[in-house]
Design an enzyme around this catalytic site. Structure first.
Site, PDB file in Angstrom:
ATOM      1  N   HIS A   1       0.831  -1.205   0.000  1.00 12.49           N
ATOM      2  CA  HIS A   1       0.000   0.000   0.000  1.00 12.49           C
ATOM      3  C   HIS A   1       0.862   1.251   0.000  1.00 12.49           C
ATOM      4  O   HIS A   1       0.580   2.214  -0.715  1.00 12.49           O
ATOM      5  CB  HIS A   1      -0.921  -0.003   1.223  1.00 12.49           C
ATOM      6  CG  HIS A   1      -2.152   0.821   1.044  1.00 12.49           C
ATOM      7  ND1 HIS A   1      -2.363   2.000   1.716  1.00 12.49           N
ATOM      8  CD2 HIS A   1      -3.250   0.644   0.252  1.00 12.49           C
ATOM      9  CE1 HIS A   1      -3.538   2.506   1.359  1.00 12.49           C
ATOM     10  NE2 HIS A   1      -4.098   1.711   0.471  1.00 12.49           N
TER      11      HIS A   1
ATOM     12  N   HIS B   1      -5.135   6.176  -5.699  1.00 13.41           N
ATOM     13  CA  HIS B   1      -6.274   6.794  -5.038  1.00 13.41           C
ATOM     14  C   HIS B   1      -6.772   7.997  -5.829  1.00 13.41           C
ATOM     15  O   HIS B   1      -6.117   8.468  -6.752  1.00 13.41           O
ATOM     16  CB  HIS B   1      -5.891   7.243  -3.624  1.00 13.41           C
ATOM     17  CG  HIS B   1      -5.688   6.114  -2.672  1.00 13.41           C
ATOM     18  ND1 HIS B   1      -4.456   5.560  -2.457  1.00 13.41           N
ATOM     19  CD2 HIS B   1      -6.562   5.422  -1.892  1.00 13.41           C
ATOM     20  CE1 HIS B   1      -4.567   4.575  -1.580  1.00 13.41           C
ATOM     21  NE2 HIS B   1      -5.842   4.465  -1.222  1.00 13.41           N
TER      22      HIS B   1
ATOM     23  N   HIS C   1      -7.527  -2.164  -4.997  1.00 12.45           N
ATOM     24  CA  HIS C   1      -7.708  -2.767  -3.684  1.00 12.45           C
ATOM     25  C   HIS C   1      -8.355  -4.142  -3.770  1.00 12.45           C
ATOM     26  O   HIS C   1      -8.092  -4.998  -2.918  1.00 12.45           O
ATOM     27  CB  HIS C   1      -8.515  -1.828  -2.785  1.00 12.45           C
ATOM     28  CG  HIS C   1      -7.751  -0.633  -2.327  1.00 12.45           C
ATOM     29  ND1 HIS C   1      -7.712   0.542  -3.044  1.00 12.45           N
ATOM     30  CD2 HIS C   1      -6.957  -0.441  -1.237  1.00 12.45           C
ATOM     31  CE1 HIS C   1      -6.949   1.421  -2.407  1.00 12.45           C
ATOM     32  NE2 HIS C   1      -6.476   0.849  -1.317  1.00 12.45           N
TER      33      HIS C   1
ATOM     34  N   HIS D   1     -15.109   5.266   3.372  1.00 11.68           N
ATOM     35  CA  HIS D   1     -13.756   4.704   3.330  1.00 11.68           C
ATOM     36  C   HIS D   1     -12.768   5.561   4.103  1.00 11.68           C
ATOM     37  O   HIS D   1     -12.048   5.085   4.988  1.00 11.68           O
ATOM     38  CB  HIS D   1     -13.294   4.549   1.880  1.00 11.68           C
ATOM     39  CG  HIS D   1     -11.796   4.538   1.724  1.00 11.68           C
ATOM     40  ND1 HIS D   1     -11.081   5.663   1.325  1.00 11.68           N
ATOM     41  CD2 HIS D   1     -10.869   3.565   1.935  1.00 11.68           C
ATOM     42  CE1 HIS D   1      -9.798   5.364   1.295  1.00 11.68           C
ATOM     43  NE2 HIS D   1      -9.634   4.108   1.664  1.00 11.68           N
TER      44      HIS D   1
ATOM     45  N   HIS E   1     -10.665   5.148   7.983  1.00  6.55           N
ATOM     46  CA  HIS E   1      -9.207   5.297   8.093  1.00  6.55           C
ATOM     47  C   HIS E   1      -8.836   6.280   9.201  1.00  6.55           C
ATOM     48  O   HIS E   1      -8.000   5.987  10.069  1.00  6.55           O
ATOM     49  CB  HIS E   1      -8.630   5.801   6.762  1.00  6.55           C
ATOM     50  CG  HIS E   1      -8.173   4.717   5.836  1.00  6.55           C
ATOM     51  ND1 HIS E   1      -6.939   4.121   5.945  1.00  6.55           N
ATOM     52  CD2 HIS E   1      -8.788   4.125   4.772  1.00  6.55           C
ATOM     53  CE1 HIS E   1      -6.802   3.208   5.001  1.00  6.55           C
ATOM     54  NE2 HIS E   1      -7.912   3.185   4.265  1.00  6.55           N
TER      55      HIS E   1
ATOM     56  N   PHE F   1      -1.782   6.644   4.383  1.00  4.74           N
ATOM     57  CA  PHE F   1      -1.696   5.517   3.464  1.00  4.74           C
ATOM     58  C   PHE F   1      -0.370   4.774   3.564  1.00  4.74           C
ATOM     59  O   PHE F   1      -0.307   3.563   3.345  1.00  4.74           O
ATOM     60  CB  PHE F   1      -1.909   5.981   2.024  1.00  4.74           C
ATOM     61  CG  PHE F   1      -3.338   6.336   1.700  1.00  4.74           C
ATOM     62  CD1 PHE F   1      -4.381   5.700   2.343  1.00  4.74           C
ATOM     63  CD2 PHE F   1      -3.637   7.294   0.752  1.00  4.74           C
ATOM     64  CE1 PHE F   1      -5.701   6.007   2.060  1.00  4.74           C
ATOM     65  CE2 PHE F   1      -4.951   7.616   0.454  1.00  4.74           C
ATOM     66  CZ  PHE F   1      -5.985   6.966   1.104  1.00  4.74           C
TER      67      PHE F   1
ATOM     68  N   HIS G   1     -11.124  -2.754   4.145  1.00  2.00           N
ATOM     69  CA  HIS G   1     -11.159  -2.724   2.687  1.00  2.00           C
ATOM     70  C   HIS G   1     -11.918  -3.904   2.098  1.00  2.00           C
ATOM     71  O   HIS G   1     -12.429  -3.823   0.975  1.00  2.00           O
ATOM     72  CB  HIS G   1      -9.745  -2.609   2.105  1.00  2.00           C
ATOM     73  CG  HIS G   1      -9.348  -1.193   1.861  1.00  2.00           C
ATOM     74  ND1 HIS G   1      -9.709  -0.510   0.720  1.00  2.00           N
ATOM     75  CD2 HIS G   1      -8.681  -0.311   2.638  1.00  2.00           C
ATOM     76  CE1 HIS G   1      -9.262   0.725   0.787  1.00  2.00           C
ATOM     77  NE2 HIS G   1      -8.642   0.883   1.952  1.00  2.00           N
TER      78      HIS G   1
END
Length: 606
Positions: A178, A203, A212, A343, A347, A364, A377
């Site tokens: 990632h 992203h 993902h 999403h 996070h 990230f 995810h």
């Protein structure tokens, strides 16, 4: 300002085929799908893939197409086409990789390593082959797993953690994937020498969902291989139903039977993990809502992300992203509804805001070090499945080459390097996994469209409307360092049911420029006409949604561009304002917006 806001703190012809394009001052040419899902190709450029071209360095590809400086004319546009239409292709990830760090403002204080390149085993990249086993791995809700499922999952993560860090299947190597893809580890060199200095970012565009999905596909199969279980399936954090909204209990204890819990991560917000429901519209500050209200708001947020704001392909997946697009100066990209919505909220809600870069989940580069990242995810991936299964017109994947042939490279469960394509991950049955659902279940968020506003709680007119400037009279860009209101003309009012089913009315907030090293969020309210003493929440119809971004970006310039879309058709009905010619749009900065600017606001039919 309503008291409700105070609480919520040219034509050319080439030698291959003719085409037309037009431009204006705010948007250049873009490569796009052959047929946009909404039937529009406004400001889009369709180009054949035919020839190769080497362009001078530091020349923007859109400016070239527009003929800026007379560099290029119609005679040589044909040679531009291959470069312009090239898809995103990840290079050999073991030989073309650099230290990450984009989006990590406090690099010297980074808790995790920025050396995110995968180990090299001297293997060539192979093309992906679909699994041939008959068994379908069934992913299970993390809050309701059996003892056998939980024990297998813990054993698999424990085995992964026990591998040497330089093993491609190790916990650290999997976490680094990632970081490398999201924080500047790779460039677009595999798409052509022209793009060798442009970072790759998965992203803030249509790459988000397919990347993902592939990431989790291999992660799951690696875990199964480690415990010799070909049926092994991941759990998913089912935050779209009330019982699954707290972080699953198996992730909370630091030890299990006196041994370290392999699912535990020390870099989480302790106030959120030990108690309380996740906030799917988290803005960096705890709202202190009752459990009942938080559940209701979460369900409204899922409904908004999948239905109201995810009404078509672009709105849900995000804007197109092809070779030559910079993660920073990407013209006019668009982030998808789920990515910018629930999403991102999860996070930030899980990450520890006291740490330098909100490690782990809040950045990230470090998110993959928290096992909770993968179950989060898994549910994000499930949102794609559920969105498509709604059967609503427009709920289809992108259908053009730029998306279908975009590709990435991963180590598979046999330690082989394989190249995978977006087009191969659309059908879950071919990938041999799915999600356990109660066949009799009516997803609670399906019934969570915000309730129609009681007219008795509204003013008969917006008392502040005379103080709100018309959007076409404002000189953009404008800074969002304070609450701002705009009056925006609508393309049509009082449309029929048939017209509403044919075209969705959407608010476009374009050219959002922000510091990608920070967590940023602002909220969007439309036609908030509530009387004093009546307050809006994310459950209410006036709330169109929010724009939020986890820190990520380009190492040379921390400022990025993005755009967002918000569905208005239902909102106007639910706020009793469907017959009004103008809409009042209010933007409320929440966090990281001190230098954030907005480049354009308009309402269109799609």
């Amino acid at each position: 300002m309503s008291s409700s806001l105070l609480l919520l703190n040219s034509s050319f012809t080439n030698t291959h085929r003719p085409f037309k394009a037009r431009t204006n001052q705010t948007q250049g040419f873009r490569v796009s799908c052959n047929a946009a899902p909404n039937g529009h190709n406004d400001n889009k450029l369709i180009l054949p893939e035919s020839q190769k071209l080497i362009l001078p360095p530091n020349v923007d590809r859109r400016n070239l197409l527009a003929g800026v400086g007379g560099l290029y004319t119609a005679a040589n546009l044909g040679s531009l086409s291959a470069a312009m239409a090239a898809t995103i292709e990840t290079p050999d990830i073991t030989s073309v990789c650099k230290d990450a760090g984009a989006g990590v403002n406090k690099k010297d204080d980074a808790i995790r390593t920025l050396k995110c390149c995968p180990p090299s085993l001297g293997k060539e990249v192979k093309h992906f082959v679909f699994p041939k086993e008959k068994t379908v791995r069934m992913r299970w809700p993390a809050h309701n797993g059996t003892k056998e499922q939980v024990d297998k999952y813990r054993a698999a993560i424990k085995a992964m953690r026990a591998l040497p860090d330089d093993h491609p299947h190790s916990f650290v190597s999997q976490a680094k994937i990632h970081c490398a893809y999201c924080n500047g580890g790779y460039t677009q060199v595999a798409s052509g020498e022209l793009f060798k200095d442009i970072d790759l970012q998965i992203h803030n565009s249509w790459l988000f969902f397919p990347f993902h999905r592939w990431y989790l596909y291999f992660y799951e199969r690696i875990l199964g291989k480690l415990i010799n279980d070909p049926t092994f399936a991941l759990p998913f954090w089912k935050w779209d139903e009330p019982a699954g909204m707290p972080i699953p209990e198996m992730f909370v204890p630091e030890t299990i039977d006196g041994q370290p819990n392999p699912l535990y991560d020390v870099y989480r917000n302790p106030h959120h993990i030990k108690e309380g429901y996740v906030d799917l519209d988290y803005n960096g500050t705890d709202k202190h809502l009752s459990d009942k209200t938080q559940v209701a708001c979460n369900l409204s947020t899922v409904y908004r992300d999948l239905v109201r704001n995810g009404s078509d392909t672009v709105a849900f997946f995000g804007g197109d992203y092809v070779a030559g697009d910079s993660p920073v100066a990407n013209g006019d990209p668009s982030v998808g509804s789920v990515e910018a919505g629930c999403h991102t909220a999860v996070h930030i809600w899980v990450g520890d805001k006291t740490k330098p870069n909100r490690e782990d989940m809040g950045n990230f580069y470090s998110a993959g070090y928290d096992p909770a990242f993968y179950i989060h995810h898994a549910n994000v991936d499930r949102m794609w499945k559920l969105w498509k299964e709604l059967g609503i017109r427009g709920h289809v994947e992108p259908n053009c080459e730029g998306w279908l042939n975009a590709s990435y490279v991963f180590y598979d469960e046999n330690e082989e390097l394989v190249r995978v394509f977006n087009k191969d991950c659309v059908k879950l049955d071919r990938l041999k996994y799915n999600y356990i659902e109660n066949s009799k279940e009516v997803f609670p968020w399906r019934k969570s469209r915000p309730a129609r506003r009681d007219k008795s709680l509204q003013t008969t007119t917006d008392v502040n409307v005379d103080n709100v400037e018309m959007v076409d009279r404002i000189k953009f860009p404008v800074r969002l360092n304070k609450i701002r209101k705009f009056r925006v003309k609508r393309p049509a009012v009082n449309r029929s049911v048939e017209e509403k089913e044919s075209e969705n009315e959407m608010l476009l907030i374009k050219k959002i420029k922000y510091d990608s090293g920070n967590y940023v969020k602002f909220d969007v309210f439309v036609n908030d006409k509530l009387k004093d003493g009546v307050f809006t929440t994310p459950c209410d119809p006036e709330y169109a949604g929010g724009f939020a971004q986890v820190p990520h970006g380009n190492r040379k310039s921390m400022f990025m561009l993005s755009s967002a879309r918000f569905g208005l058709t239902e909102l106007f009905e639910d706020t009793n304002t469907d017959g009004e010619e103008y809409a009042t749009v209010t933007l409320v900065p929440r966090t990281g917006c001190e230098d954030l600017t907005i480049g354009k606001i308009k309402i269109e039919l799609f």
